[in-house]
Design a protein around this motif. Structure first.
Motif, short mmCIF file in Angstrom:
data_model
loop_
_atom_site.label_atom_id
_atom_site.label_comp_id
_atom_site.label_asym_id
_atom_site.label_seq_id
_atom_site.Cartn_x
_atom_site.Cartn_y
_atom_site.Cartn_z
N GLY A 163 44.62 41.88 43.47
CA GLY A 163 43.19 42.14 43.45
C GLY A 163 42.86 43.32 42.56
O GLY A 163 43.69 43.79 41.78
N THR A 164 41.65 43.80 42.67
CA THR A 164 41.20 44.93 41.84
C THR A 164 41.86 46.23 42.31
O THR A 164 42.38 46.32 43.43
N ASN A 165 41.81 47.22 41.44
CA ASN A 165 42.37 48.52 41.78
C ASN A 165 41.59 49.16 42.93
O ASN A 165 40.37 49.01 43.03
N VAL A 166 42.29 49.87 43.77
CA VAL A 166 41.68 50.57 44.90
C VAL A 166 41.84 52.06 44.67
O VAL A 166 42.95 52.56 44.46
N ALA A 167 40.71 52.78 44.68
CA ALA A 167 40.75 54.23 44.46
C ALA A 167 41.15 54.93 45.76
O ALA A 167 41.14 54.35 46.84
N SER A 168 41.49 56.20 45.64
CA SER A 168 41.91 56.98 46.81
C SER A 168 40.71 57.32 47.68
O SER A 168 39.65 57.75 47.19
N TYR A 169 40.88 57.11 49.00
CA TYR A 169 39.82 57.44 49.95
C TYR A 169 39.96 58.86 50.49
O TYR A 169 39.11 59.31 51.26
N LEU A 253 30.27 43.63 41.35
CA LEU A 253 30.90 42.31 41.40
C LEU A 253 32.37 42.48 41.76
O LEU A 253 32.73 42.51 42.93
N ALA A 254 33.23 42.53 40.79
CA ALA A 254 34.66 42.76 41.08
C ALA A 254 34.84 44.14 41.73
O ALA A 254 34.32 45.13 41.22
N LEU A 434 35.86 38.02 39.02
CA LEU A 434 34.49 38.32 38.60
C LEU A 434 34.47 39.40 37.53
O LEU A 434 35.41 40.23 37.45
N PRO A 435 33.45 39.43 36.70
CA PRO A 435 33.31 40.52 35.72
C PRO A 435 33.16 41.85 36.43
O PRO A 435 32.76 41.94 37.59
N THR A 486 27.38 49.53 33.51
CA THR A 486 28.50 49.24 32.62
C THR A 486 29.05 47.87 32.95
O THR A 486 29.36 47.59 34.11
N VAL A 487 29.17 47.01 31.96
CA VAL A 487 29.62 45.63 32.16
C VAL A 487 30.87 45.39 31.33
O VAL A 487 30.91 45.74 30.14
N ASN A 488 31.85 44.79 31.96
CA ASN A 488 33.07 44.41 31.26
C ASN A 488 33.37 42.95 31.60
O ASN A 488 33.70 42.63 32.75
N VAL A 489 33.24 42.07 30.60
CA VAL A 489 33.42 40.64 30.82
C VAL A 489 34.60 40.16 29.98
O VAL A 489 34.49 40.01 28.76
N PRO A 490 35.76 39.93 30.61
CA PRO A 490 36.89 39.36 29.86
C PRO A 490 36.59 37.91 29.48
O PRO A 490 36.23 37.10 30.34
N LEU A 491 36.72 37.57 28.22
CA LEU A 491 36.28 36.26 27.76
C LEU A 491 37.20 35.14 28.22
O LEU A 491 36.75 34.03 28.46
N ARG A 492 38.50 35.38 28.35
CA ARG A 492 39.41 34.32 28.79
C ARG A 492 39.95 34.57 30.20
O ARG A 492 40.22 33.64 30.93
N ASN A 493 40.15 35.82 30.56
CA ASN A 493 40.45 36.19 31.94
C ASN A 493 41.73 35.51 32.46
O ASN A 493 41.82 35.15 33.63
N ARG A 494 42.72 35.35 31.60
CA ARG A 494 43.88 34.56 31.99
C ARG A 494 44.78 35.26 33.01
O ARG A 494 45.38 34.60 33.86
#
Length: 625
Positions: A163-169, A253-254, A434-435, A486-494
């Motif tokens: 999954g996505t990166n998790v920051a320190s709590y 989103l992500a 997701l983006p 700020t939006v980051n959309v990977p075009l192929r997202n493989r």
């Protein structure tokens, strides 16, 4: 000079499980909790674990009578709970799993725990199959769920925790305090008005950052700067600058929501549950092994008695034959046959004695932490429980036994919790497709103060001291604010697509493994039930054979006494009786082991032996057990 300070505040340390250092004399058992302290400095002190206590429990000394270790099955199980090293090794997995929970409470990734069953104690067998070879692995001989390693039971675990990166709590405070003197010769005096510029700067900054499980992060900075210079072009000497900045960022989103951001903690807590179930399974496995070893010891002890009585009769017969030969009442050939029979019985007894000695060594090894005491290593063991079979063995319908097994077998509980972990990872991998869209907003302000530089020839309206600088920074007279996306959309997202697809496949694979495990348990229950029925039939047959051999021997002995039979016929009948008795001993042992396997297959081992898991966790069996 530059000094940096980082202070992570472990707000939930009281929920962790790591062992504090305690002297071995006052620490008989491994601690499973960490005492909470209000002292914040304890966050930076190492929490140590004491060395393992390798002294055997006092229960062993209490069971020694006249140089013999008298052992019942209950005594053997109690000693195993206190001393068996397989259980002792597995016991560490419980606080290790809890330490993983502490790590993930702060937003760290889980490290995983080893929940395999340790089988390094030789002898006894596990699951009723095989002769019981020793295990091969310090952490666990069989692979288990919950991070025990990829590929266990044919399952792939490569996307567990994806999954996505998790920051320190954990909140973090950073600070900088510095003093700097700077001197620079100048080639042009127009800008600063001096041939050599000299500056003295004092800086005192502090920052704060923290992330939250919703995908939110906040940060704040508070900067202060005091500077002096020899330049007449500077209006304020010293010049005091103040700046503050509070920022907030929210993933939309992500990385949005509790699901992807708490997946490590939820998996670690599930692993903790798996670790608890795995420890119970370790206790079941070890108790099953100890019980099998105990009945092997009983069999060896009884068989040694059978062979000893057979040899004694052969010697009596040989002595009687030699007396008759001296009186020329029998031919020398008969005495030679008696001598051969006596030698054969001596061989049988030697084999039986060494087998008994080896079984004694095996069970002492299983029930002790060490065998450093040579007296204990050489001490004979006398089992006090004898093999017995009731006329009927209550089992219940096969359907009821299977239903209970599917409800109580610990392996199924582990599999179900592991499947939860895979579903958590699957959902997090879907979110990572997701983006990345981040909403960022911050607000800040600046303040300026200082004394007027007489050499500048200007009049300053700035306040003269630090209080004035702070006041102008926070009165909204010089604001600094920002809102942006700020939006980051990977075009192929493989990469994310591959992880998501693998997570889906691994989840389905685990679902099939769960169904396969249920089928396996059904087969094990039926196999155990059939084995018990077969062993009962063998015991009945062996008893009849023993009774018949006893009657035959009695008849031949009476015939010999009346002069109608020979020594050889009596010896042959006595040999047949010994063989029948050994067959009965083996049948009774198989029957006891079959009962043990029924308990294991149905999932009732702990209940059948009245075992408390809490006692097993502490390594201190109740005195009445």
């Amino acid at each position: 000079m530059l000094v940096l300070l980082e202070v992570p505040l472990l707000a939930q340390v009281q929920q962790a499980t790591v062992t504090q250092t305690v002297p071995a004399a006052t620490q008989p058992a491994l601690r499973l909790d960490i005492p909470h302290s209000d002292n914040p400095l304890n966050s930076f002190r190492a929490t140590l674990v004491p060395k393992p206590n390798l002294a055997n429990s006092p229960r062993i000394d209490a069971l020694v009578k006249d140089g013999v270790l008298e052992l019942s099955l209950k005594d053997a199980i109690s000693l195993a709970l206190e001393n068996n090293l397989d259980i002792a090794i597995a016991r560490y997995n419980i606080p290790i799993a809890a330490a993983d929970v502490l790590r993930t409470q702060a937003g760290g990734s889980f490290r995983g725990v080893n929940t395999g069953v340790v089988q390094n104690t030789p002898g006894g067998g596990v699951g009723g199959f095989g002769p019981g070879p020793s295990g091969a692995g310090a952490g666990g001989t069989s692979g288990g769920a919950g991070g025990a390693g990829s590929g266990a039971s044919g399952l792939v675990s490569s996307t567990l925790g994806a999954g996505t990166n998790v920051a320190s709590y954990d909140p973090a405070i950073s600070g900088t305090f510095s003093i700097e003197h700077f001197a620079e010769p100048l080639s042009n005096t127009v800008v600063y008005g001096v041939p050599e510029l000299q500056q003295n700067t004092t800086t005192g900054n502090i920052g704060y950052t923290q992330a939250f499980p919703t995908g939110t992060s906040i940060s704040a900075v508070f900067d202060n700067n005091r500077g002096t210079t020899n330049s007449p072009e500077s209006f304020l000497v010293p010049a005091l600058n103040t700046y503050y900045h509070i920022a907030l960022q929210q993933q939309l989103l992500a990385g949005f929501g509790l699901g992807p951001n708490l997946r490590f903690l939820r998996i670690a807590k599930n692993n903790q549950r798996i670790s608890d179930e795995a420890f119970k399974l370790q206790v079941v496995t070890t108790v099953t092994q100890i019980a099998n070893m105990y009945w092997d010891l009983v069999a060896a002890y009884e068989d040694e008695g059978v062979k000893s009585r057979s040899l004694e009769f052969a010697r009596q017969t040989l002595e009687s034959g030699r007396k008759q030969l001296a009186l020329q009442a029998i031919p020398a050939m008969d005495v030679m046959k008696d001598e051969a029979e006596e030698a054969s019985r001596e061989q049988d007894l030697t084999i039986a004695k060494t087998t008994l000695q080896f079984q004694e060594l095996l069970i002492k090894n299983a029930l002790t932490k060490n065998l450093d005491d040579p007296n204990l290593e050489a001490m004979p063991v006398r089992p006090t429980d004898q093999s017995a079979m009731t006329d009927t063995t209550p089992q219940g319908p096969t359907e009821d036994m299977t239903a209970r097994a599917l409800k109580d077998r610990l392996e199924l509980g582990e599999s179900d919790i592991d499947l939860e972990n895979r579903r958590l990872s699957r959902d997090a991998a879907r979110n990572a497709l997701l983006p990345s869209v981040a909403l960022t907003a911050y607000y800040g302000g600046s303040g300026l103060a200082g004394l007027q530089n007489p050499a500048s020839g200007t009049i300053s309206t700035s306040p003269p001291d630090l209080a004035g600088s702070l006041r102008t920074a926070f009165n909204n007279s010089a604001p600094d604010y920002y809102v942006g996306v700020t939006v980051n959309v990977p075009l192929r997202n493989r990469v994310a697509k591959s992880d998501q697809y693998r997570a889906e496949l691994e989840t389905r694979q685990s679902e099939l493994r769960s169904e396969q495990l249920k089928k396996q348990i059904r087969i094990e229950v039926r196999n155990a039930q059939y084995a018990l029925e077969q062993s009962e039939a063998r015991v009945v047959s062996a008893r009849k054979g023993r009774d018949l051999a006893q009657k035959t021997f009695d008849i031949t002995a009476k015939e010999q006494e009346l002069g109608a039979g020979s020594n050889y016929q009596t010896l042959t009948a006595r040999r047949d009786l010994a063989a029948a008795e050994s067959t009965l001993v083996a049948a009774m042992t198989a029957y006891q082991k079959a009962k043990i396997e029924v308990d294991r297959a149905v999932g009732s081992t702990l209940e059948a032996n009245d075992i408390s898991i809490e006692s097993a966790k502490t390594g201190i069996a109740p005195s009445g057990q």
